[in-house]
Design a protein around this motif. Structure first.
Motif, PDB file in Angstrom:
ATOM      1  N   GLY A  30      42.743  31.420  43.432  1.00 35.07           N
ATOM      2  CA  GLY A  30      43.176  30.477  42.409  1.00 35.07           C
ATOM      3  C   GLY A  30      44.539  29.908  42.747  1.00 35.07           C
ATOM      4  O   GLY A  30      45.078  30.135  43.841  1.00 35.07           O
ATOM      5  N   ARG A  31      45.080  29.190  41.818  1.00 32.92           N
ATOM      6  CA  ARG A  31      46.385  28.550  42.025  1.00 32.92           C
ATOM      7  C   ARG A  31      47.507  29.563  42.230  1.00 32.92           C
ATOM      8  O   ARG A  31      48.391  29.360  43.045  1.00 32.92           O
ATOM      9  N   PHE A  32      47.488  30.662  41.470  1.00 32.48           N
ATOM     10  CA  PHE A  32      48.572  31.635  41.527  1.00 32.48           C
ATOM     11  C   PHE A  32      48.209  32.941  42.216  1.00 32.48           C
ATOM     12  O   PHE A  32      49.087  33.683  42.638  1.00 32.48           O
ATOM     13  N   CYS A  33      46.930  33.242  42.286  1.00 31.13           N
ATOM     14  CA  CYS A  33      46.545  34.543  42.823  1.00 31.13           C
ATOM     15  C   CYS A  33      45.158  34.490  43.437  1.00 31.13           C
ATOM     16  O   CYS A  33      44.400  33.563  43.221  1.00 31.13           O
ATOM     17  N   GLU A  34      44.859  35.533  44.225  1.00 29.56           N
ATOM     18  CA  GLU A  34      43.474  35.766  44.609  1.00 29.56           C
ATOM     19  C   GLU A  34      43.030  36.964  43.801  1.00 29.56           C
ATOM     20  O   GLU A  34      43.820  37.867  43.521  1.00 29.56           O
ATOM     21  N   HIS A  35      41.776  36.950  43.384  1.00 30.88           N
ATOM     22  CA  HIS A  35      41.334  37.950  42.430  1.00 30.88           C
ATOM     23  C   HIS A  35      39.810  38.047  42.399  1.00 30.88           C
ATOM     24  O   HIS A  35      39.116  37.193  42.928  1.00 30.88           O
ATOM     25  N   PHE A  36      39.354  39.122  41.768  1.00 29.38           N
ATOM     26  CA  PHE A  36      37.921  39.279  41.501  1.00 29.38           C
ATOM     27  C   PHE A  36      37.745  40.059  40.218  1.00 29.38           C
ATOM     28  O   PHE A  36      38.684  40.685  39.720  1.00 29.38           O
ATOM     29  N   PHE A  37      36.545  40.001  39.682  1.00 32.14           N
ATOM     30  CA  PHE A  37      36.237  40.614  38.393  1.00 32.14           C
ATOM     31  C   PHE A  37      35.035  41.542  38.515  1.00 32.14           C
ATOM     32  O   PHE A  37      34.200  41.386  39.395  1.00 32.14           O
ATOM     33  N   PHE A  38      34.960  42.493  37.584  1.00 29.91           N
ATOM     34  CA  PHE A  38      33.802  43.372  37.446  1.00 29.91           C
ATOM     35  C   PHE A  38      33.835  43.966  36.053  1.00 29.91           C
ATOM     36  O   PHE A  38      34.762  43.691  35.279  1.00 29.91           O
ATOM     37  N   LYS A  39      32.831  44.768  35.720  1.00 27.36           N
ATOM     38  CA  LYS A  39      32.763  45.391  34.402  1.00 27.36           C
ATOM     39  C   LYS A  39      32.754  46.904  34.529  1.00 27.36           C
ATOM     40  O   LYS A  39      32.245  47.454  35.493  1.00 27.36           O
ATOM     41  N   ASP A  40      33.328  47.545  33.521  1.00 27.53           N
ATOM     42  CA  ASP A  40      33.258  48.998  33.476  1.00 27.53           C
ATOM     43  C   ASP A  40      31.944  49.394  32.802  1.00 27.53           C
ATOM     44  O   ASP A  40      31.199  48.517  32.340  1.00 27.53           O
ATOM     45  N   PRO A  41      31.611  50.694  32.750  1.00 25.87           N
ATOM     46  CA  PRO A  41      30.325  51.103  32.164  1.00 25.87           C
ATOM     47  C   PRO A  41      30.153  50.727  30.695  1.00 25.87           C
ATOM     48  O   PRO A  41      29.042  50.659  30.205  1.00 25.87           O
ATOM     49  N   GLY A  42      31.256  50.466  29.982  1.00 25.27           N
ATOM     50  CA  GLY A  42      31.166  50.068  28.580  1.00 25.27           C
ATOM     51  C   GLY A  42      31.123  48.569  28.381  1.00 25.27           C
ATOM     52  O   GLY A  42      31.069  48.091  27.252  1.00 25.27           O
ATOM     53  N   GLY A  43      31.176  47.815  29.467  1.00 26.35           N
ATOM     54  CA  GLY A  43      31.099  46.363  29.375  1.00 26.35           C
ATOM     55  C   GLY A  43      32.436  45.647  29.348  1.00 26.35           C
ATOM     56  O   GLY A  43      32.478  44.424  29.269  1.00 26.35           O
ATOM     57  N   TYR A  44      33.535  46.384  29.401  1.00 20.99           N
ATOM     58  CA  TYR A  44      34.852  45.737  29.439  1.00 20.99           C
ATOM     59  C   TYR A  44      35.071  45.076  30.794  1.00 20.99           C
ATOM     60  O   TYR A  44      34.672  45.616  31.832  1.00 20.99           O
ATOM     61  N   ALA A  45      35.746  43.938  30.787  1.00 26.00           N
ATOM     62  CA  ALA A  45      36.049  43.210  32.015  1.00 26.00           C
ATOM     63  C   ALA A  45      37.317  43.752  32.653  1.00 26.00           C
ATOM     64  O   ALA A  45      38.294  44.067  31.962  1.00 26.00           O
ATOM     65  N   ILE A  46      37.284  43.868  33.983  1.00 25.40           N
ATOM     66  CA  ILE A  46      38.446  44.310  34.762  1.00 25.40           C
ATOM     67  C   ILE A  46      38.644  43.304  35.888  1.00 25.40           C
ATOM     68  O   ILE A  46      37.677  42.805  36.471  1.00 25.40           O
ATOM     69  N   GLU A  47      39.895  43.025  36.175  1.00 24.57           N
ATOM     70  CA  GLU A  47      40.263  42.100  37.244  1.00 24.57           C
ATOM     71  C   GLU A  47      41.226  42.811  38.179  1.00 24.57           C
ATOM     72  O   GLU A  47      42.107  43.529  37.730  1.00 24.57           O
ATOM     73  N   ILE A  48      41.043  42.605  39.465  1.00 20.27           N
ATOM     74  CA  ILE A  48      42.021  43.040  40.460  1.00 20.27           C
ATOM     75  C   ILE A  48      42.593  41.752  41.039  1.00 20.27           C
ATOM     76  O   ILE A  48      41.838  40.854  41.414  1.00 20.27           O
ATOM     77  N   GLN A  49      43.918  41.662  41.103  1.00 23.15           N
ATOM     78  CA  GLN A  49      44.522  40.429  41.605  1.00 23.15           C
ATOM     79  C   GLN A  49      45.743  40.684  42.470  1.00 23.15           C
ATOM     80  O   GLN A  49      46.353  41.739  42.389  1.00 23.15           O
ATOM     81  N   ARG A  50      46.041  39.690  43.309  1.00 24.27           N
ATOM     82  CA  ARG A  50      47.241  39.688  44.143  1.00 24.27           C
ATOM     83  C   ARG A  50      47.869  38.300  44.029  1.00 24.27           C
ATOM     84  O   ARG A  50      47.191  37.286  44.183  1.00 24.27           O
ATOM     85  N   PHE A  51      49.164  38.263  43.723  1.00 22.83           N
ATOM     86  CA  PHE A  51      49.866  36.983  43.638  1.00 22.83           C
ATOM     87  C   PHE A  51      50.140  36.451  45.035  1.00 22.83           C
ATOM     88  O   PHE A  51      50.552  37.194  45.910  1.00 22.83           O
ATOM     89  N   HIS A  52      49.919  35.145  45.267  1.00 23.45           N
ATOM     90  CA  HIS A  52      50.167  34.511  46.566  1.00 23.45           C
ATOM     91  C   HIS A  52      51.661  34.422  46.865  1.00 23.45           C
ATOM     92  O   HIS A  52      52.088  34.694  47.967  1.00 23.45           O
ATOM     93  N   ASP A  53      52.394  33.973  45.882  1.00 21.52           N
ATOM     94  CA  ASP A  53      53.813  33.668  46.030  1.00 21.52           C
ATOM     95  C   ASP A  53      54.627  34.964  45.915  1.00 21.52           C
ATOM     96  O   ASP A  53      54.626  35.604  44.868  1.00 21.52           O
TER      97      ASP A  53
END
Length: 127
Positions: A96-119
């Motif tokens: 993305g504009r500020f970071c690279e990232h990806f998403f997934f869900k935990d076993p309860g359906g909550y969303a989790i993102e792992i990200q790294r800022f470019h700058d």
């Protein structure tokens, strides 16, 4: 006044069913087991907790509008780990504009993102 740390809590129907995801799959360190809640150290003074939705202050919701974001320089390593764990809802790594990232869900359906800022100057704000 100064805050000492922060703890974010997600509520579940059964915390024992999701605890292995946070302890093994994500590798969070269990700091405190309160029976109705388990609190993990994510990094430094950033903490995350899982709570029994039938006993805690709030109740478990079938559909969540919350997102837990974990900031890490090792996006590829985290992504490979989530592939190996066969986590649901795993996206590709996106830039993305500020970071690279990806998403997934935990076993309860909550969303989790792992990200790294470019700058590096933006990344330094979170160190």
């Amino acid at each position: 006044m100064k805050a000492e740390c922060a703890i974010t809590f997600f509520y579940y129907q059964n915390i024992l069913a999701v605890a292995p995801f946070y302890e093994v799959t994500l590798g969070f360190d269990l700091v405190l087991d309160q029976s109705i809640a388990r609190i993990y150290r994510v990094a430094g003074t950033a903490y995350f907790g899982i709570v029994d939705g039938s006993s805690g202050h709030l109740k478990h919701q079938e559909k969540s509008a919350a997102l837990l974001t974990i900031v890490s320089e090792d996006i590829a390593g985290w992504h490979s780990r989530m592939i190996a764990a066969n986590v649901p809802g795993l996206s590709e790594i996106m830039r993305g504009r500020f970071c690279e990232h990806f998403f997934f869900k935990d076993p309860g359906g909550y969303a989790i993102e792992i990200q790294r800022f470019h700058d590096p100057s933006v990344a330094a704000l979170f160190k």
